[in-house]
Write a protein that holds these residues in place. Structure first.
Motif, PDB file in Angstrom:
ATOM      1  N   PRO A  15      11.040   2.389   6.423  1.00 34.89           N
ATOM      2  CA  PRO A  15      10.411   3.167   7.488  1.00 34.89           C
ATOM      3  C   PRO A  15       9.191   2.458   8.053  1.00 34.89           C
ATOM      4  O   PRO A  15       8.541   1.672   7.366  1.00 34.89           O
ATOM      5  CB  PRO A  15       9.989   4.459   6.776  1.00 34.89           C
ATOM      6  N   ASP A  16       8.891   2.796   9.308  1.00 41.15           N
ATOM      7  CA  ASP A  16       7.654   2.341   9.928  1.00 41.15           C
ATOM      8  C   ASP A  16       6.868   3.625  10.179  1.00 41.15           C
ATOM      9  O   ASP A  16       7.137   4.338  11.130  1.00 41.15           O
ATOM     10  CB  ASP A  16       7.979   1.618  11.239  1.00 41.15           C
ATOM     11  N   GLY A  17       5.957   3.979   9.301  1.00 40.84           N
ATOM     12  CA  GLY A  17       5.304   5.287   9.392  1.00 40.84           C
ATOM     13  C   GLY A  17       6.152   6.354   8.723  1.00 40.84           C
ATOM     14  O   GLY A  17       6.638   6.162   7.598  1.00 40.84           O
ATOM     15  N   ARG A  55       7.792   3.297  -2.663  1.00 39.67           N
ATOM     16  CA  ARG A  55       8.894   2.385  -3.028  1.00 39.67           C
ATOM     17  C   ARG A  55       9.730   1.980  -1.812  1.00 39.67           C
ATOM     18  O   ARG A  55      10.496   1.036  -1.861  1.00 39.67           O
ATOM     19  CB  ARG A  55       9.834   3.058  -4.038  1.00 39.67           C
ATOM     20  N   MET A  56       9.580   2.736  -0.695  1.00 41.53           N
ATOM     21  CA  MET A  56      10.356   2.420   0.509  1.00 41.53           C
ATOM     22  C   MET A  56       9.703   1.294   1.321  1.00 41.53           C
ATOM     23  O   MET A  56      10.323   0.743   2.224  1.00 41.53           O
ATOM     24  CB  MET A  56      10.506   3.671   1.393  1.00 41.53           C
ATOM     25  N   ASN A  57       8.433   0.955   1.007  1.00 37.99           N
ATOM     26  CA  ASN A  57       7.741  -0.134   1.706  1.00 37.99           C
ATOM     27  C   ASN A  57       8.117  -1.475   1.106  1.00 37.99           C
ATOM     28  O   ASN A  57       8.505  -1.560  -0.060  1.00 37.99           O
ATOM     29  CB  ASN A  57       6.224   0.050   1.591  1.00 37.99           C
ATOM     30  N   ALA A  58       7.921  -2.535   1.900  1.00 36.62           N
ATOM     31  CA  ALA A  58       8.300  -3.869   1.430  1.00 36.62           C
ATOM     32  C   ALA A  58       7.308  -4.422   0.407  1.00 36.62           C
ATOM     33  O   ALA A  58       7.695  -5.026  -0.579  1.00 36.62           O
ATOM     34  CB  ALA A  58       8.403  -4.813   2.620  1.00 36.62           C
ATOM     35  N   GLY A  59       6.003  -4.183   0.630  1.00 35.78           N
ATOM     36  CA  GLY A  59       5.003  -4.836  -0.217  1.00 35.78           C
ATOM     37  C   GLY A  59       4.965  -4.258  -1.616  1.00 35.78           C
ATOM     38  O   GLY A  59       5.267  -3.080  -1.825  1.00 35.78           O
ATOM     39  N   LYS A  60       4.570  -5.105  -2.579  1.00 34.11           N
ATOM     40  CA  LYS A  60       4.428  -4.620  -3.946  1.00 34.11           C
ATOM     41  C   LYS A  60       3.166  -3.763  -4.051  1.00 34.11           C
ATOM     42  O   LYS A  60       2.119  -4.149  -3.559  1.00 34.11           O
ATOM     43  CB  LYS A  60       4.340  -5.805  -4.908  1.00 34.11           C
ATOM     44  N   SER A  61       3.284  -2.603  -4.680  1.00 35.06           N
ATOM     45  CA  SER A  61       2.108  -1.804  -4.982  1.00 35.06           C
ATOM     46  C   SER A  61       1.908  -1.948  -6.485  1.00 35.06           C
ATOM     47  O   SER A  61       1.833  -3.054  -6.997  1.00 35.06           O
ATOM     48  CB  SER A  61       2.368  -0.355  -4.550  1.00 35.06           C
ATOM     49  N   VAL A  68      16.305  -2.983   0.057  1.00 31.52           N
ATOM     50  CA  VAL A  68      17.166  -2.342   1.048  1.00 31.52           C
ATOM     51  C   VAL A  68      18.602  -2.413   0.519  1.00 31.52           C
ATOM     52  O   VAL A  68      19.047  -3.456   0.036  1.00 31.52           O
ATOM     53  CB  VAL A  68      17.028  -3.039   2.423  1.00 31.52           C
ATOM     54  N   GLY A  69      19.282  -1.285   0.531  1.00 34.83           N
ATOM     55  CA  GLY A  69      20.635  -1.198  -0.048  1.00 34.83           C
ATOM     56  C   GLY A  69      20.614  -0.714  -1.491  1.00 34.83           C
ATOM     57  O   GLY A  69      21.654  -0.354  -2.044  1.00 34.83           O
ATOM     58  N   GLY A  70      19.405  -0.685  -2.091  1.00 37.53           N
ATOM     59  CA  GLY A  70      19.289  -0.226  -3.487  1.00 37.53           C
ATOM     60  C   GLY A  70      19.213   1.291  -3.562  1.00 37.53           C
ATOM     61  O   GLY A  70      18.832   1.961  -2.596  1.00 37.53           O
ATOM     62  N   VAL A 244      -9.013   8.803  -8.943  1.00 41.93           N
ATOM     63  CA  VAL A 244      -8.248   8.528  -7.711  1.00 41.93           C
ATOM     64  C   VAL A 244      -6.777   8.460  -8.091  1.00 41.93           C
ATOM     65  O   VAL A 244      -6.295   7.467  -8.637  1.00 41.93           O
ATOM     66  CB  VAL A 244      -8.739   7.233  -7.030  1.00 41.93           C
ATOM     67  N   CYS A 245      -6.112   9.577  -7.852  1.00 37.13           N
ATOM     68  CA  CYS A 245      -4.744   9.779  -8.335  1.00 37.13           C
ATOM     69  C   CYS A 245      -3.712   9.495  -7.255  1.00 37.13           C
ATOM     70  O   CYS A 245      -2.678   8.885  -7.501  1.00 37.13           O
ATOM     71  CB  CYS A 245      -4.637  11.227  -8.817  1.00 37.13           C
ATOM     72  N   GLY A 246      -3.993   9.942  -6.026  1.00 40.96           N
ATOM     73  CA  GLY A 246      -3.030   9.763  -4.947  1.00 40.96           C
ATOM     74  C   GLY A 246      -3.717   9.892  -3.603  1.00 40.96           C
ATOM     75  O   GLY A 246      -4.826  10.417  -3.494  1.00 40.96           O
ATOM     76  N   LEU A 247      -3.059   9.371  -2.568  1.00 40.93           N
ATOM     77  CA  LEU A 247      -3.640   9.334  -1.213  1.00 40.93           C
ATOM     78  C   LEU A 247      -2.568   9.752  -0.221  1.00 40.93           C
ATOM     79  O   LEU A 247      -2.245   9.020   0.713  1.00 40.93           O
ATOM     80  CB  LEU A 247      -4.133   7.900  -0.918  1.00 40.93           C
ATOM     81  N   ILE A 248      -2.012  10.938  -0.427  1.00 43.18           N
ATOM     82  CA  ILE A 248      -0.789  11.289   0.305  1.00 43.18           C
ATOM     83  C   ILE A 248      -0.988  11.334   1.813  1.00 43.18           C
ATOM     84  O   ILE A 248      -0.044  11.064   2.561  1.00 43.18           O
ATOM     85  CB  ILE A 248      -0.176  12.599  -0.235  1.00 43.18           C
ATOM     86  N   ALA A 249      -2.220  11.616   2.274  1.00 44.11           N
ATOM     87  CA  ALA A 249      -2.445  11.647   3.729  1.00 44.11           C
ATOM     88  C   ALA A 249      -2.243  10.264   4.341  1.00 44.11           C
ATOM     89  O   ALA A 249      -2.099  10.143   5.557  1.00 44.11           O
ATOM     90  CB  ALA A 249      -3.847  12.160   4.033  1.00 44.11           C
ATOM     91  N   GLN A 250      -2.255   9.234   3.507  1.00 41.88           N
ATOM     92  CA  GLN A 250      -2.170   7.872   4.031  1.00 41.88           C
ATOM     93  C   GLN A 250      -0.782   7.246   3.862  1.00 41.88           C
ATOM     94  O   GLN A 250      -0.538   6.154   4.362  1.00 41.88           O
ATOM     95  CB  GLN A 250      -3.214   6.982   3.328  1.00 41.88           C
ATOM     96  N   TYR A 251       0.127   7.916   3.142  1.00 36.64           N
ATOM     97  CA  TYR A 251       1.394   7.246   2.800  1.00 36.64           C
ATOM     98  C   TYR A 251       2.249   6.935   4.026  1.00 36.64           C
ATOM     99  O   TYR A 251       2.945   5.926   4.061  1.00 36.64           O
ATOM    100  CB  TYR A 251       2.218   8.073   1.799  1.00 36.64           C
ATOM    101  N   ASN A 252       2.221   7.818   5.042  1.00 33.78           N
ATOM    102  CA  ASN A 252       3.016   7.577   6.250  1.00 33.78           C
ATOM    103  C   ASN A 252       2.196   6.920   7.356  1.00 33.78           C
ATOM    104  O   ASN A 252       2.707   6.693   8.439  1.00 33.78           O
ATOM    105  CB  ASN A 252       3.567   8.908   6.811  1.00 33.78           C
ATOM    106  N   ALA A 253       0.899   6.686   7.064  1.00 35.55           N
ATOM    107  CA  ALA A 253       0.017   6.213   8.132  1.00 35.55           C
ATOM    108  C   ALA A 253       0.264   4.736   8.414  1.00 35.55           C
ATOM    109  O   ALA A 253       0.534   3.947   7.508  1.00 35.55           O
ATOM    110  CB  ALA A 253      -1.438   6.434   7.740  1.00 35.55           C
ATOM    111  N   VAL A 254       0.185   4.380   9.690  1.00 33.42           N
ATOM    112  CA  VAL A 254       0.239   2.965  10.073  1.00 33.42           C
ATOM    113  C   VAL A 254      -1.218   2.526  10.205  1.00 33.42           C
ATOM    114  O   VAL A 254      -1.973   3.145  10.960  1.00 33.42           O
ATOM    115  CB  VAL A 254       1.002   2.805  11.413  1.00 33.42           C
TER     116      VAL A 254
END
Ligand SMILES: NC(=O)c1ccc[n+]([C@@H]2O[C@H](COP(=O)([O-])OP(=O)(O)OC[C@H]3O[C@@H](n4cnc5c(N)ncnc54)[C@H](OP(=O)(O)O)[C@@H]3O)[C@@H](O)[C@H]2O)c1
Length: 342
Positions: A15-17, A55-61, A68-70, A244-254
């Motif tokens: 996804p992009d955003g 996990r849907m983003n390309a970069g390693k977190s 893709v395809g997995g 700092v557990c999670g940043l859900i407001a930022q997960y879809n942000a570009v």
């Protein structure tokens, strides 16, 4: 055993955003024959969690991305249909990393047997599973709430936030929740017992949060980031702790790159108020704390002292819509897909 027609959901594209249905694809497969030590599982319940967006983003977190395809990653509660391992038998109910599938063949390390007489098996995905442990370990190791302090947490009707609030109150602290919409706010107050719950979807969040925290904030359990963090920052007291557990407001942000002023204010406040901000992934504390978590929180859930809420959707094919909705606050409680269980 007769042939099984199984299905799985794979990542079709990144996804992009905000993710869309096009980022997912449902595929049929036949589970392979078992080899030594493996189990064939029928997934009854699949957990949907915010980390899946990462996990849907390309970069390693902190973990490798799904290729893709997995198959989309995830944990499920499952019935053992066939076992090649002496410790597991047909009919056992287990928690396992199954992925988004109707059936899975798994190795046994990481598989945990569940006892439905202790608690409903779905709790192993929520209050007595990874999200519950995240709340417990973050509060125990970093938040460390004390009697009379004020603890603030967002996503207060969800599995992490609702337990954070209840742990804070058990320690004698005042718990202020932040949630989206009237229904979630009143539920968090009446059922989980939060002293106050603020609706982040209404205007003037900073002013309303300040009014709800007249003596400032001693522990801010960060689930959200974004506008909620901006409202919290000026209210943090000297020596406040911020798991700092999670940043859900930022997960879809570009990323826009225009946050220089907020970063400066954040760094200034960390210094001026001697704050402790500590990021963590729950697994870091598992070896040390998982047994005490299961004993303590398990007993409190069984006695009804700790309460939880689950939100079910039906059918593996609806998991993508479920995850897309969770990232926008459409879930109300721990989000679980009934895959084969009905
Ligand atoms: N560090 C770890 O090991 C770990 C482990 C598990 C979870 N987490 C993190 O913990 C947090 C909560 O997870 P959960 O499983 O308990 O999720 P959850 O509460 O079941 O679902 C996420 C909730 O986040 C809220 N939300 C979404 N976008 C928001 C926004 N822009 N502003 C404010 N709230 C927003 C929504 O609730 P409202 O409608 O109330 O806004 C949504 O229902 C997440 O950030 C997650 O990534 C971290």
């Amino acid at each position: 055993m007769s042939r099984i027609d199984a299905s799985k959901i794979v990542l079709a594209s990144r996804p992009d955003g905000r993710p869309t249905q096009d980022n997912f694809r449902c595929e049929s497969f036949t589970p392979p024959a078992l080899s030594g030590g493996q189990l064939l599982l029928r997934i009854e319940y699949l957990s949907l969690d915010p980390y899946m967006r990462g996990r849907m983003n390309a970069g390693k977190s902190y973990a490798e991305p799904t290729p893709v395809g997995g198959v989309m990653e995830g944990s499920g509660v499952a019935t053992v249909l066939q076992s090649e391992h002496p410790d597991y038998h047909q009919g056992d109910i287990v928690l396992a990393r199954t992925g988004w599938r109707t059936h899975a063949v798994v190795e046994t390390p990481g598989v945990r047997k569940l006892d439905a007489t202790i608690a409903p098996v779905t709790t192993a995905l929520g209050v007595l599973g990874m999200p519950g442990f995240t709340a417990y370990s973050g509060m125990k190791m970093i938040g460390k709430p004390r009697h009379g302090e004020t603890v603030v947490v967002g996503a207060a009707s969800g599995p992490v936030g609702s337990l954070v609030g209840q742990i804070a109150m058990r320690a004698g602290a005042r718990a202020v929740g932040i949630a989206g919409g009237k229904e979630k706010c009143s539920f968090a107050k009446s059922t989980f017992g939060f002293d106050e719950v603020i609706d982040h979807r209404l205007p003037d969040l900073p002013d309303r949060l300040a009014a709800a925290c007249p003596t400032g904030i001693d522990v801010y359990f960060e689930n959200i980031g974004g506008a909620v963090w901006q409202a919290v920052l000026p209210l943090l007291n000297l020596y406040a702790r911020v798991p700092v557990c999670g940043l859900i407001a930022q997960y879809n942000a570009v990323p826009t790159g225009d946050n220089a002023a907020l970063l400066a204010q954040t760094m200034n406040t960390i210094l001026a108020r001697s704050l402790t901000l500590r990021g963590y992934i729950n697994s870091e504390f598992a070896a040390e704390l998982y047994p005490s978590f299961l004993a303590e929180v398990g007993a409190a859930v069984a006695s009804g002292e700790i309460r939880y809420r689950e939100d079910f959707i039906d059918g593996l094919e609806n998991a993508p819509a479920g995850l897309i909705g969770l990232l926008e606050g459409k879930n109300f409680g721990k989000l679980i897909v009934r895959v084969n269980a009905r």
